[in-house]
Scaffold this motif. Structure first.
Motif, PDB file in Angstrom:
ATOM      1  N   UNK A 281       0.947  -0.970   0.107  1.00  0.00           N
ATOM      2  CA  UNK A 281       0.047  -0.195  -0.092  1.00  0.00           C
ATOM      3  C   UNK A 281       0.816   1.224   0.131  1.00  0.00           C
ATOM      4  N   UNK A 282       2.207   1.275   0.918  1.00  0.00           N
ATOM      5  CA  UNK A 282       2.702   2.432   0.806  1.00  0.00           C
ATOM      6  C   UNK A 282       3.728   2.747  -0.456  1.00  0.00           C
ATOM      7  N   UNK A 283       3.779   1.631  -1.293  1.00  0.00           N
ATOM      8  CA  UNK A 283       4.506   1.809  -2.514  1.00  0.00           C
ATOM      9  C   UNK A 283       3.459   2.436  -3.588  1.00  0.00           C
ATOM     10  N   UNK A 284       2.175   2.016  -3.526  1.00  0.00           N
ATOM     11  CA  UNK A 284       1.096   2.749  -4.308  1.00  0.00           C
ATOM     12  C   UNK A 284       0.790   3.813  -3.716  1.00  0.00           C
ATOM     13  N   UNK A 285       0.917   4.174  -2.513  1.00  0.00           N
ATOM     14  CA  UNK A 285       0.471   5.492  -1.956  1.00  0.00           C
ATOM     15  C   UNK A 285       1.554   6.477  -2.278  1.00  0.00           C
ATOM     16  N   UNK A 286       2.837   6.089  -2.658  1.00  0.00           N
ATOM     17  CA  UNK A 286       3.918   7.109  -3.059  1.00  0.00           C
ATOM     18  C   UNK A 286       3.351   7.733  -4.242  1.00  0.00           C
ATOM     19  N   UNK A 287       2.895   6.891  -5.128  1.00  0.00           N
ATOM     20  CA  UNK A 287       2.165   7.672  -6.436  1.00  0.00           C
ATOM     21  C   UNK A 287       1.236   8.458  -6.252  1.00  0.00           C
ATOM     22  N   UNK A 288       0.142   8.094  -5.368  1.00  0.00           N
ATOM     23  CA  UNK A 288      -0.952   8.914  -5.167  1.00  0.00           C
ATOM     24  C   UNK A 288      -0.656  10.272  -4.494  1.00  0.00           C
ATOM     25  N   UNK A 289       0.479  10.030  -3.466  1.00  0.00           N
ATOM     26  CA  UNK A 289       1.043  11.480  -2.789  1.00  0.00           C
ATOM     27  C   UNK A 289       1.600  12.324  -3.745  1.00  0.00           C
ATOM     28  N   UNK A 290       2.150  11.726  -4.830  1.00  0.00           N
ATOM     29  CA  UNK A 290       3.086  12.629  -5.724  1.00  0.00           C
ATOM     30  C   UNK A 290       1.823  13.289  -6.657  1.00  0.00           C
ATOM     31  N   UNK A 306     -11.516   3.752   5.309  1.00  0.00           N
ATOM     32  CA  UNK A 306     -11.583   2.365   4.878  1.00  0.00           C
ATOM     33  C   UNK A 306     -11.159   1.215   5.751  1.00  0.00           C
ATOM     34  N   UNK A 307      -9.923   1.619   6.299  1.00  0.00           N
ATOM     35  CA  UNK A 307      -9.288   0.887   7.208  1.00  0.00           C
ATOM     36  C   UNK A 307     -10.201   0.607   8.415  1.00  0.00           C
ATOM     37  N   UNK A 308     -10.895   1.691   8.723  1.00  0.00           N
ATOM     38  CA  UNK A 308     -11.609   1.549  10.217  1.00  0.00           C
ATOM     39  C   UNK A 308     -13.015   0.674   9.783  1.00  0.00           C
ATOM     40  N   UNK A 309     -13.463   0.697   8.636  1.00  0.00           N
ATOM     41  CA  UNK A 309     -14.571  -0.120   8.277  1.00  0.00           C
ATOM     42  C   UNK A 309     -14.089  -1.572   8.185  1.00  0.00           C
ATOM     43  N   UNK A 310     -13.038  -1.799   7.219  1.00  0.00           N
ATOM     44  CA  UNK A 310     -12.624  -2.986   7.153  1.00  0.00           C
ATOM     45  C   UNK A 310     -12.337  -3.990   8.636  1.00  0.00           C
ATOM     46  N   UNK A 311     -11.594  -3.115   9.581  1.00  0.00           N
ATOM     47  CA  UNK A 311     -11.405  -3.541  10.753  1.00  0.00           C
ATOM     48  C   UNK A 311     -12.658  -3.682  11.722  1.00  0.00           C
ATOM     49  N   UNK A 312     -13.491  -2.890  11.678  1.00  0.00           N
ATOM     50  CA  UNK A 312     -15.051  -3.228  12.387  1.00  0.00           C
ATOM     51  C   UNK A 312     -15.693  -4.255  11.659  1.00  0.00           C
ATOM     52  N   UNK A 326      -8.042 -12.610   6.283  1.00  0.00           N
ATOM     53  CA  UNK A 326      -8.078 -11.532   5.032  1.00  0.00           C
ATOM     54  C   UNK A 326      -8.352 -10.092   5.065  1.00  0.00           C
ATOM     55  N   UNK A 327      -9.454 -10.153   5.741  1.00  0.00           N
ATOM     56  CA  UNK A 327      -9.980  -8.693   5.764  1.00  0.00           C
ATOM     57  C   UNK A 327      -9.011  -7.828   6.791  1.00  0.00           C
ATOM     58  N   UNK A 328      -8.341  -8.338   7.580  1.00  0.00           N
ATOM     59  CA  UNK A 328      -7.293  -7.900   8.396  1.00  0.00           C
ATOM     60  C   UNK A 328      -5.928  -7.309   7.587  1.00  0.00           C
ATOM     61  N   UNK A 329      -5.604  -8.401   6.830  1.00  0.00           N
ATOM     62  CA  UNK A 329      -4.634  -8.222   5.797  1.00  0.00           C
ATOM     63  C   UNK A 329      -4.812  -6.997   4.863  1.00  0.00           C
ATOM     64  N   UNK A 330      -6.155  -6.810   4.356  1.00  0.00           N
ATOM     65  CA  UNK A 330      -6.417  -5.749   3.379  1.00  0.00           C
ATOM     66  C   UNK A 330      -6.508  -4.431   4.199  1.00  0.00           C
ATOM     67  N   UNK A 331      -6.921  -4.451   5.624  1.00  0.00           N
ATOM     68  CA  UNK A 331      -6.776  -3.209   6.362  1.00  0.00           C
ATOM     69  C   UNK A 331      -5.472  -2.717   6.330  1.00  0.00           C
ATOM     70  N   UNK A 332      -4.595  -3.343   6.354  1.00  0.00           N
ATOM     71  CA  UNK A 332      -2.858  -2.931   6.422  1.00  0.00           C
ATOM     72  C   UNK A 332      -2.727  -2.324   4.873  1.00  0.00           C
ATOM     73  N   UNK A 333      -3.530  -2.690   3.905  1.00  0.00           N
ATOM     74  CA  UNK A 333      -3.063  -2.258   2.618  1.00  0.00           C
ATOM     75  C   UNK A 333      -3.749  -0.937   2.574  1.00  0.00           C
ATOM     76  N   UNK A 334      -5.042  -0.684   3.203  1.00  0.00           N
ATOM     77  CA  UNK A 334      -5.686   0.602   3.005  1.00  0.00           C
ATOM     78  C   UNK A 334      -5.039   1.471   3.728  1.00  0.00           C
TER      79      UNK A 334
END
Length: 414
Positions: A281-290, A306-312, A326-334
């Motif tokens: 997610x950080x790798x993709x986030x670098x493009x988004x931030x730029x 999104x992370x809060x919704x997935x964790x809930x 699986x949902x917890x792992x995707x939370x890390x991505x968000x």
């Protein structure tokens, strides 16, 4: 060393070093990333070996936990103070001193024969870790071209995650290979020597400007930034978002075992998957931030929501064991996607000439979150409120969205 004179704190922005060749920017980013990885490596100099220490030295869980509290308390208090030092003397000498502290921490572990020796590890590692965010971001903000800052922040976050991932494998691996856990610490000391050597050899790329105050400036100007509400909104964001990360790191494996009957290996693998997904997610986030530097607060808000919704969703248990993992792992991505934009958001809120002080103060909220969260949610876990722990962590992450938007409102430009 170049200097600049400052008597006030102009409003912050996205200005950075002038355009530079890609190779030069890449070198600076790589060196700072290497240093940041060594910092995160120090976070786990003790925790992976807790079971061994408890057996060999006859220690309790409470005593082990207190070592972690000492580390983050020293790091948090020291981080706020270190920002002033970085602004006064420059980032480079402080960085070198931090690596030396890590070497001393590793050597303390090698020679430890009881609780006092382990406490020395925590103290030296905490002192060494304290200056890293003001040091890293001072160098990145001053020496990396503005168009590449998003990528720089992305690599910074990625290398931190790699440092976390490497520490347990490194310490246990060398300990097993040479027959005793002490050799893991000796190998860590050698590793820090090598890191320091690389940084010293490339010291010209780590030079930062020092802001020299005019003769008529008063000492109170050093603290003027603390009157800016946006600084404390940034602090609040780090404190709240890190409390959630601390729950995942400390309790997610136990929650999965207790609620879904997951094996220790599967539960631990879920935490690893969270960290790996966060790195992606950080790798993709670098493009988004730029591409969206002026809307960094909104990117952060959407990612944390999104992370809060997935964790809930994971807290409900509706998806069963495999689905919850699986949902917890995707939370890390968000959450990871929002990482580089988070750092861009802090840069926008930083007054000129106060980078070290602001980053030191703001990022001390990270250490405070790591220190406080286990104390609060540990009570939940002791009472068997496993799902409630995840749900409460999701709510805390959602509160951080309000803090991010608060930063955005105070840094918005016409």
């Amino acid at each position: 060393m170049n200097t600049a004179t400052s008597t006030a704190l102009p409003s912050g922005g996205l200005s950075a070093a002038p355009a530079a060749p890609l190779r030069q920017d890449a070198t600076v980013i790589g060196l700072v990333g290497l240093a940041h990885a060594s910092s995160h490596f120090s976070h786990l100099l003790l925790a992976p070996l807790f079971p061994i220490f408890m057996k060999e030295f006859g220690l309790s869980f409470a005593q082990m936990g207190f070592l972690t509290t000492v580390f983050f308390a020293i790091s948090g208090i020291g981080q706020a103070c270190a920002g002033f030092v970085v602004d006064r003397v420059g980032a480079r000498p402080v960085l070198f001193g931090s690596i030396v502290c890590f070497m001393l921490a590793a050597l303390s572990g090698f020679f430890a024969h009881g609780y006092a020796g382990l406490m020395l590890v925590a103290v030296f590692a905490g002192v060494g870790n304290a200056p890293f965010h003001p040091v890293d971001f001072t160098i990145l903000n001053q020496r990396v071209s503005a168009p590449r800052l998003g990528y720089a922040f992305s690599v910074h976050g990625l290398t931190g995650n790699l440092g976390w991932a490497l520490a347990p494998v490194f310490l246990m691996g060398f300990g097993s290979a040479f027959g005793h856990w002490r050799h893991g610490y000796l190998a860590a000391a050698v590793l820090y020597v090598l890191v320091l050597a690389v940084l010293v050899l490339n010291r010209a790329q780590l030079r930062s400007e020092v802001v020299v105050r005019a003769p008529d400036a008063t000492r109170g100007n050093d603290l003027a930034f603390m009157k800016l509400p946006v600084v404390w909104w940034c602090f609040g964001f780090f404190f709240l978002s890190t409390m959630t990360l601390a729950v995942v790191q400390n309790f997610s494996a136990s929650i999965l075992q207790a609620v879904h009957g997951a094996s220790f290996e599967a539960a631990t693998a879920t935490l690893t998957a969270y960290m790996v997904a966060g790195a992606v997610g950080m790798f993709i986030g670098g493009v988004v931030a730029t591409r969206t530097p002026m809307h960094s607060d909104r990117v952060v808000a959407w990612c944390m929501t999104a992370g809060a919704a997935l964790m809930a969703l994971a807290a409900t248990g509706w998806l069963g064991g495999a689905g919850t993992m699986a949902v917890l792992a995707v939370t890390g991505f968000a959450v990871g996607v929002g990482g580089p934009s988070r750092d861009m958001m802090i840069k926008k809120a930083t007054p000129k000439g106060a980078t070290g002080r602001v980053y030191g103060t703001v990022y001390s909220g990270l250490d405070l979150g790591f220190a406080v969260s286990p104390l609060i949610f540990g009570v939940f876990m002791d009472r068997g409120w496993y799902s409630a722990t995840l749900l409460a962590a999701a709510l805390v992450l959602l509160l951080s969205v309000g803090a991010a938007l608060g930063v955005g409102r105070r840094t918005a430009r016409p």
